[in-house]
Design a protein around this motif. Sequence first.
Motif, PDB file in Angstrom:
ATOM      1  N   ASP A   1       0.810  -1.220   0.000  1.00 17.72           N
ATOM      2  CA  ASP A   1       0.000   0.000   0.000  1.00 17.72           C
ATOM      3  C   ASP A   1       0.841   1.266   0.000  1.00 17.72           C
ATOM      4  O   ASP A   1       0.527   2.230  -0.716  1.00 17.72           O
ATOM      5  N   TRP A   2       1.930   1.272   0.797  1.00 11.85           N
ATOM      6  CA  TRP A   2       2.692   2.507   0.933  1.00 11.85           C
ATOM      7  C   TRP A   2       3.558   2.842  -0.286  1.00 11.85           C
ATOM      8  O   TRP A   2       4.149   3.923  -0.347  1.00 11.85           O
ATOM      9  N   ILE A   3       3.628   1.929  -1.259  1.00 11.77           N
ATOM     10  CA  ILE A   3       4.436   2.205  -2.451  1.00 11.77           C
ATOM     11  C   ILE A   3       3.871   3.384  -3.236  1.00 11.77           C
ATOM     12  O   ILE A   3       4.596   4.050  -3.984  1.00 11.77           O
ATOM     13  N   THR A   4       2.568   3.663  -3.072  1.00  9.54           N
ATOM     14  CA  THR A   4       1.977   4.816  -3.758  1.00  9.54           C
ATOM     15  C   THR A   4       2.635   6.116  -3.303  1.00  9.54           C
ATOM     16  O   THR A   4       2.803   7.048  -4.090  1.00  9.54           O
ATOM     17  N   TYR A   5       3.027   6.176  -2.009  1.00  6.90           N
ATOM     18  CA  TYR A   5       3.701   7.375  -1.506  1.00  6.90           C
ATOM     19  C   TYR A   5       5.096   7.518  -2.112  1.00  6.90           C
ATOM     20  O   TYR A   5       5.558   8.632  -2.374  1.00  6.90           O
ATOM     21  N   VAL A   6       5.741   6.378  -2.341  1.00  3.43           N
ATOM     22  CA  VAL A   6       7.073   6.400  -2.967  1.00  3.43           C
ATOM     23  C   VAL A   6       6.958   6.897  -4.401  1.00  3.43           C
ATOM     24  O   VAL A   6       7.713   7.791  -4.829  1.00  3.43           O
ATOM     25  N   PHE A   7       6.019   6.327  -5.159  1.00  4.79           N
ATOM     26  CA  PHE A   7       5.819   6.748  -6.546  1.00  4.79           C
ATOM     27  C   PHE A   7       5.408   8.224  -6.619  1.00  4.79           C
ATOM     28  O   PHE A   7       5.898   8.989  -7.457  1.00  4.79           O
ATOM     29  N   GLY A   8       4.472   8.621  -5.740  1.00  4.59           N
ATOM     30  CA  GLY A   8       3.997  10.004  -5.740  1.00  4.59           C
ATOM     31  C   GLY A   8       5.112  10.979  -5.427  1.00  4.59           C
ATOM     32  O   GLY A   8       5.255  12.011  -6.105  1.00  4.59           O
ATOM     33  N   SER A   9       5.920  10.667  -4.417  1.00  5.75           N
ATOM     34  CA  SER A   9       7.046  11.536  -4.043  1.00  5.75           C
ATOM     35  C   SER A   9       8.057  11.625  -5.178  1.00  5.75           C
ATOM     36  O   SER A   9       8.609  12.699  -5.459  1.00  5.75           O
TER      37      SER A   9
ATOM     38  N   LEU B   1       3.066  16.040 -14.062  1.00  7.01           N
ATOM     39  CA  LEU B   1       3.781  15.177 -13.126  1.00  7.01           C
ATOM     40  C   LEU B   1       3.463  15.560 -11.679  1.00  7.01           C
ATOM     41  O   LEU B   1       3.283  14.693 -10.819  1.00  7.01           O
ATOM     42  N   THR B   2       3.384  16.870 -11.419  1.00  2.12           N
ATOM     43  CA  THR B   2       3.059  17.330 -10.064  1.00  2.12           C
ATOM     44  C   THR B   2       1.650  16.891  -9.673  1.00  2.12           C
ATOM     45  O   THR B   2       1.417  16.412  -8.551  1.00  2.12           O
ATOM     46  N   PHE B   3       0.719  17.033 -10.605  1.00  2.04           N
ATOM     47  CA  PHE B   3      -0.675  16.669 -10.323  1.00  2.04           C
ATOM     48  C   PHE B   3      -0.811  15.181 -10.007  1.00  2.04           C
ATOM     49  O   PHE B   3      -1.418  14.796  -9.003  1.00  2.04           O
ATOM     50  N   VAL B   4      -0.248  14.332 -10.870  1.00  2.00           N
ATOM     51  CA  VAL B   4      -0.407  12.891 -10.648  1.00  2.00           C
ATOM     52  C   VAL B   4       0.379  12.436  -9.419  1.00  2.00           C
ATOM     53  O   VAL B   4      -0.007  11.491  -8.729  1.00  2.00           O
ATOM     54  N   GLY B   5       1.511  13.127  -9.132  1.00  2.06           N
ATOM     55  CA  GLY B   5       2.263  12.809  -7.935  1.00  2.06           C
ATOM     56  C   GLY B   5       1.456  13.111  -6.683  1.00  2.06           C
ATOM     57  O   GLY B   5       1.379  12.292  -5.758  1.00  2.06           O
TER      58      GLY B   5
ATOM     59  N   LEU C   1      -2.176  11.593  -2.060  1.00  2.00           N
ATOM     60  CA  LEU C   1      -3.446  11.823  -1.367  1.00  2.00           C
ATOM     61  C   LEU C   1      -4.448  10.691  -1.577  1.00  2.00           C
ATOM     62  O   LEU C   1      -5.595  10.802  -1.143  1.00  2.00           O
ATOM     63  N   VAL C   2      -4.015   9.607  -2.227  1.00  2.00           N
ATOM     64  CA  VAL C   2      -4.948   8.559  -2.640  1.00  2.00           C
ATOM     65  C   VAL C   2      -5.732   7.958  -1.470  1.00  2.00           C
ATOM     66  O   VAL C   2      -6.885   7.559  -1.624  1.00  2.00           O
ATOM     67  N   HIS C   3      -5.122   7.886  -0.284  1.00  2.00           N
ATOM     68  CA  HIS C   3      -5.795   7.287   0.862  1.00  2.00           C
ATOM     69  C   HIS C   3      -6.631   8.302   1.653  1.00  2.00           C
ATOM     70  O   HIS C   3      -7.290   7.941   2.622  1.00  2.00           O
TER      71      HIS C   3
END
Length: 324
Positions: free
Chosen positions: A138-146, A272-276, A281-283
């Motif tokens: 689950d937390w990989i989304t934060y890695v990708f977003g960052s 890139l900023t928007f999708v990041g 914020l996905v959760h």
Amino acid sequence: MFVWIFFILAVLIFLALDLGVFNKTPHVISSKEAGIWTAVWVTLSFAFSGVIYWLYQSNYIANPDQLKPAEASIKFLTGYLIELSLSADNIFVIAIIFASFKIAQKYQHRVLFWGIIGAIIFRGLMIFFGVILIRKVDWITYVFGSFLVFTAMKMLFKKEDEDEFNPKESKVYKIIGKVIPISHHRDKEHFIIKENNRNYATPLLVALLVIEVMDVVFAMDSVPAILAITSDPFLVFSSNIFAILGLRSMYFFLANMLQKFSYLEYSLIAILTFVGLKMLLVHFYKFPEWVSLSFIAVALLTGIVVSLKMADKENSEKPSPDEE
């Protein structure tokens, strides 16, 4: 599974027709020809969103996220526009690589054709493992977003001298030289030639390998970006494939107009900023699909319009030959 097999077969059949029929004889791709093919691929991509709607409505394909047909179509289009917009950087780099290795225009299509074969394979692998990570961790989304936000900020604040890329000074070029000797001679469209009973890599092969490596580098941004929109494997893969297949014609269409789109980079930074931020914020909050599609489309269109207007303004301010 049937849909996956049919889709991949359709792509392979087109690629076979492309090299064996449409471009059997090496020739210079005119802007008109490239423009027609660009329009064809964009039209096919948007039309395929209708196919997506039908597939998900009829339950002909696995739907792990339980998407409604309309949601699946919008996610496909959003992913396609992201990949298409991020391909702009690829086009700039490809132009530099071709110029550096002095690849004749009539052989550039052949290099890009095989480059796309490699891109499909590498993107497929990256998407496969990326989807697994998204679903298992689950937390990989934060890695990708960052990572996406960091990449956007790096693009925004980079210095002018960092824009310069010299393929012949790259590590890829040096590694190739250690594996196989590089010849400066060209033998039509051949990638390898034999001199003094020894095989040598031609500039075409070197350009191809450098393009392949650079595509993997760019995929480090584009794959996480599309995974911010959806983790549905078929939507991610199909939108990537349509963007990649249209990249060649887009390159030949824009090759002579690259300088006119200098402000498009700011659109890429915004996207890139928007999708990041969306991944970060996905959760906590999920943006409606129409918001993502609208933002990306507006950002891309704004970058194109501003670039063209500024280019026209700069041309109008240049003194005419009579005034000099």
